[in-house]
Every structure is written in structure tokens, then in C-alpha cells.
Write a protein that holds these residues in place. Sequence first.
Motif, mmCIF file in Angstrom:
data_model
loop_
_atom_site.group_PDB
_atom_site.id
_atom_site.type_symbol
_atom_site.label_atom_id
_atom_site.label_comp_id
_atom_site.label_asym_id
_atom_site.label_seq_id
_atom_site.Cartn_x
_atom_site.Cartn_y
_atom_site.Cartn_z
ATOM 1 N N MET A 1 0.846 -1.193 0.000
ATOM 2 C CA MET A 1 0.000 0.000 0.000
ATOM 3 C C MET A 1 0.881 1.243 0.000
ATOM 4 S SD MET A 1 -2.913 1.120 2.761
ATOM 5 C CE MET A 1 -3.835 2.630 2.540
ATOM 6 N N LYS A 2 0.547 2.214 -0.853
ATOM 7 C CA LYS A 2 1.353 3.416 -0.971
ATOM 8 C C LYS A 2 0.651 4.592 -0.293
ATOM 9 C CE LYS A 2 3.522 1.913 -5.281
ATOM 10 N NZ LYS A 2 4.811 1.621 -4.638
ATOM 11 N N LYS A 3 1.439 5.439 0.378
ATOM 12 C CA LYS A 3 0.904 6.588 1.091
ATOM 13 C C LYS A 3 1.617 7.848 0.604
ATOM 14 C CE LYS A 3 0.141 6.109 5.409
ATOM 15 N NZ LYS A 3 0.339 5.934 6.879
ATOM 16 N N ASN A 4 0.816 8.860 0.283
ATOM 17 C CA ASN A 4 1.375 10.117 -0.193
ATOM 18 C C ASN A 4 1.763 10.967 1.009
ATOM 19 O OD1 ASN A 4 1.643 12.834 -1.273
ATOM 20 N ND2 ASN A 4 0.746 12.008 -3.150
ATOM 21 N N LEU A 5 3.064 11.073 1.269
ATOM 22 C CA LEU A 5 3.558 11.796 2.437
ATOM 23 C C LEU A 5 3.310 13.293 2.316
ATOM 24 C CD1 LEU A 5 6.950 9.931 3.001
ATOM 25 C CD2 LEU A 5 4.760 9.535 4.149
ATOM 26 N N TYR A 6 3.379 13.823 1.095
ATOM 27 C CA TYR A 6 3.160 15.259 0.903
ATOM 28 C C TYR A 6 1.723 15.622 1.274
ATOM 29 C CZ TYR A 6 3.029 19.877 -1.209
ATOM 30 O OH TYR A 6 2.891 21.226 -1.407
ATOM 31 N N TYR A 7 0.775 14.791 0.844
ATOM 32 C CA TYR A 7 -0.628 15.059 1.148
ATOM 33 C C TYR A 7 -0.865 15.003 2.653
ATOM 34 C CZ TYR A 7 -5.675 14.692 1.350
ATOM 35 O OH TYR A 7 -6.993 14.917 1.650
ATOM 36 N N LYS A 8 -0.263 14.000 3.286
ATOM 37 C CA LYS A 8 -0.442 13.834 4.724
ATOM 38 C C LYS A 8 0.124 15.025 5.490
ATOM 39 C CE LYS A 8 0.576 10.654 8.531
ATOM 40 N NZ LYS A 8 1.265 9.391 8.920
ATOM 41 N N LEU A 208 -5.204 10.232 -4.095
ATOM 42 C CA LEU A 208 -4.983 9.541 -5.366
ATOM 43 C C LEU A 208 -4.716 10.539 -6.493
ATOM 44 C CD1 LEU A 208 -4.984 6.904 -6.992
ATOM 45 C CD2 LEU A 208 -7.462 7.147 -7.243
ATOM 46 N N ILE A 209 -5.533 11.610 -6.543
ATOM 47 C CA ILE A 209 -5.341 12.627 -7.573
ATOM 48 C C ILE A 209 -3.976 13.295 -7.433
ATOM 49 C CG2 ILE A 209 -6.127 14.899 -8.382
ATOM 50 C CD1 ILE A 209 -8.975 14.021 -7.776
ATOM 51 N N LEU A 210 -3.591 13.604 -6.200
ATOM 52 C CA LEU A 210 -2.298 14.239 -5.966
ATOM 53 C C LEU A 210 -1.157 13.344 -6.417
ATOM 54 C CD1 LEU A 210 -0.657 16.582 -4.824
ATOM 55 C CD2 LEU A 210 -0.815 15.513 -2.568
ATOM 56 N N SER A 211 -1.285 12.046 -6.180
ATOM 57 C CA SER A 211 -0.245 11.107 -6.606
ATOM 58 C C SER A 211 -0.168 11.034 -8.123
ATOM 59 C CB SER A 211 -0.525 9.722 -6.021
ATOM 60 O OG SER A 211 -0.488 9.741 -4.603
ATOM 61 N N ASP A 239 17.009 21.543 -11.261
ATOM 62 C CA ASP A 239 17.212 20.428 -12.175
ATOM 63 C C ASP A 239 15.980 19.533 -12.219
ATOM 64 O OD1 ASP A 239 18.607 18.631 -13.882
ATOM 65 O OD2 ASP A 239 18.977 17.345 -12.133
ATOM 66 N N PRO A 240 15.378 19.306 -13.416
ATOM 67 C CA PRO A 240 14.186 18.467 -13.544
ATOM 68 C C PRO A 240 14.402 17.030 -13.057
ATOM 69 C CG PRO A 240 14.528 19.750 -15.529
ATOM 70 C CD PRO A 240 15.759 19.917 -14.703
ATOM 71 N N GLU A 241 15.576 16.462 -13.314
ATOM 72 C CA GLU A 241 15.841 15.100 -12.892
ATOM 73 C C GLU A 241 15.878 14.998 -11.364
ATOM 74 O OE1 GLU A 241 16.128 11.148 -13.264
ATOM 75 O OE2 GLU A 241 15.746 12.608 -14.859
ATOM 76 N N THR A 242 16.424 16.012 -10.736
ATOM 77 C CA THR A 242 16.450 16.041 -9.275
ATOM 78 C C THR A 242 15.029 16.131 -8.724
ATOM 79 O OG1 THR A 242 18.599 17.146 -9.291
ATOM 80 C CG2 THR A 242 17.336 17.242 -7.247
ATOM 81 N N ARG A 243 14.194 16.935 -9.399
ATOM 82 C CA ARG A 243 12.796 17.050 -8.973
ATOM 83 C C ARG A 243 12.081 15.710 -9.120
ATOM 84 N NH1 ARG A 243 12.785 22.137 -11.920
ATOM 85 N NH2 ARG A 243 11.530 21.190 -13.590
ATOM 86 N N ARG A 244 12.400 14.988 -10.189
ATOM 87 C CA ARG A 244 11.777 13.681 -10.415
ATOM 88 C C ARG A 244 12.163 12.693 -9.305
ATOM 89 N NH1 ARG A 244 9.311 11.656 -14.733
ATOM 90 N NH2 ARG A 244 9.997 13.444 -15.993
ATOM 91 N N LYS A 245 13.446 12.689 -8.962
ATOM 92 C CA LYS A 245 13.898 11.784 -7.898
ATOM 93 C C LYS A 245 13.279 12.162 -6.553
ATOM 94 C CE LYS A 245 18.379 10.681 -10.017
ATOM 95 N NZ LYS A 245 19.855 10.783 -9.851
ATOM 96 N N LEU A 246 13.151 13.468 -6.332
ATOM 97 C CA LEU A 246 12.560 13.939 -5.084
ATOM 98 C C LEU A 246 11.073 13.591 -5.018
ATOM 99 C CD1 LEU A 246 13.231 15.491 -2.508
ATOM 100 C CD2 LEU A 246 12.600 17.607 -3.685
ATOM 101 N N ALA A 247 10.405 13.668 -6.164
ATOM 102 C CA ALA A 247 8.977 13.347 -6.220
ATOM 103 C C ALA A 247 8.718 11.894 -5.857
ATOM 104 C CB ALA A 247 8.423 13.656 -7.610
ATOM 105 N N MET A 249 10.186 10.295 -3.683
ATOM 106 C CA MET A 249 10.290 10.161 -2.236
ATOM 107 C C MET A 249 9.028 10.659 -1.531
ATOM 108 S SD MET A 249 14.240 11.429 -1.701
ATOM 109 C CE MET A 249 14.202 11.087 0.058
ATOM 110 N N PHE A 250 8.132 11.312 -2.294
ATOM 111 C CA PHE A 250 6.880 11.779 -1.714
ATOM 112 C C PHE A 250 5.947 10.614 -1.407
ATOM 113 C CE2 PHE A 250 6.771 16.352 -3.607
ATOM 114 C CZ PHE A 250 7.979 16.615 -2.974
ATOM 115 N N ILE A 251 6.144 9.495 -2.112
ATOM 116 C CA ILE A 251 5.279 8.331 -1.965
ATOM 117 C C ILE A 251 5.983 7.286 -1.118
ATOM 118 C CG2 ILE A 251 3.908 6.605 -3.175
ATOM 119 C CD1 ILE A 251 3.109 9.479 -3.778
#
Length: 261
Positions: A1-8, A208-211, A239-247, A249-251
Motif C-alpha cells: 500500500m502506498k501513502k502520499n507523504l506530501y498530502y499527509k 490519489l489525484i495528488l499522486s 534540475d528536472p531530474e532532481t525534482r523527479r527523484k525527489l517526487a 520520495m513523496f510516496i
Amino acid sequence: MKKNLYYKTVYGRSNVLKNSILAFFFAFSSYPRLLLEVFIRKNFGERYFSFMSAITITILLSIFPFISAGISQMLSFGGYGSSFDFGDLFQHYFTWYLFLIAFMYKSMERDEEVKRLPSVFDFARFSLSTGERHPRILDFKWKGKSLDIRQVETLVEPGLFFFIGLFLMLIGQRVGTLLVICSIFYSLSYVAAYMIGDHFIMDKIDELILSEELVESFVEGRDSSETRGVSIYGRRPTDPETRRKLAEMFIEDTEETVVAR
């Protein structure tokens, strides 16, 4: 089960005052609902209906008229030393005790139903079931239109007892006040339950929408009009790639593997 940490963290705020009020309200809605539900529902869940609670509330309500009359007599002018008027008590509380007798009779019926139901330990029954609603109440129509379960539980069921109680109040029967108060608690408790359920479902939908829109909003920097209203607050790496890697980690993946021993 995945949890969106940013939303929480950002959106998962809780209204402490509202939650406290709801917790307080639910703590005092059990008995008022019990007093009414035994008459209009059957086949309650094993952990929802308590025969001991029915006995407790019956005892408390049986002695309440005497306590109330005694306090009223003491607080009234010239009340000290005056005789206790059993005639006046009987006049106003006769239907009160008739109601308690009917309540105990129905409670015994509900208790026998619970005993005959399939065992919850065989996964055959939801132990917190609020019971099966009366078919005549479910068939109630307003202006020719059928009502949904939400309207039945928040309006029709409590409304039935509210108007009966109102009539009894008008003819001087104290049980009418009890029914009116219980019907209000009944209605508001289900209003609160549906509100909590609505917010729980909306939380899951929003999470779910946020994810799903996380990449478009955070990584690609799109406007909320293009991401179903999703906005990511906070500074983003250049850097877009850094943002992707960071994103990523939100889940958080909360799924755990259980190993039998």
C-alpha cells in the motif's frame, strides 16, 4: 500500500476543535440512539447492540422522575417541608414508564436476534452493524420521490420520533421531551457519521489525484488548471531530474510482508 507523504503533511490537517466536538457528541449519542433504534431496526451487530446498556439506561430513566421531582420541589419557593405529590408524578410520567416497558421488551427481542445470527468469528456477520431498517420507513416517499439511506437515517427515522414526542409534550407527558431530545441526538449523530465518512472518502480521492498529478505539478511545473487543481507548495530544485527523484520520495510504500512461523 502506498501513502502520499506530501498530502499527509500539507493537506492532511485536522480540525482539533471539530474533532473534539464530534468525539464528545458521539460519546453521548449511544444511549439516545439505542432508545429509538430497538423499535425501528433489527438484527444488530454483536458489538453494536448491548443488552446490558439497555438495562442500564432503563434503570437510570426509571429513577430519573423521582430525582427530577425531588430537585424541583427543593428549588421551588416554599418547597421545603411540603409533601411529595405522587399523583402529579404519575400524571406526567405514566407514559414514561409505559415507554420503558416497551423499550425493555424490544431490547429483549433484539438480544435474542443477535444470539441467533451467524457468528462474527466465521466472517458471516459484521459485528458493528447498525441493523436492518424497517421496510415501511425505507418505502417512505416525499412528494412522490423515494429517499436515499442517508435521508432516511438523518431525517425520516428521527423525524418519526420527533413528531410523536412533540405531540406527547403538548399533552403534558414528559416522555415527549425524552423522545424529542433522543431524536435530535439520533439525527445529528448520523449527520456527523456521514460527514466523517464523506471526508474520509474525499481524503482518499484527493490523495490519489495528488499522486497521479505529482509529476505534472512538481516535476513539470504545470499550472493547477492543468492538474485538476493540484498545487505543490514549496521551492523546487532547478534540475528536472532532481525534482523527479525527489517526487519519488513523496510516496511511501507501507506494504509489509508477513512471514508465518
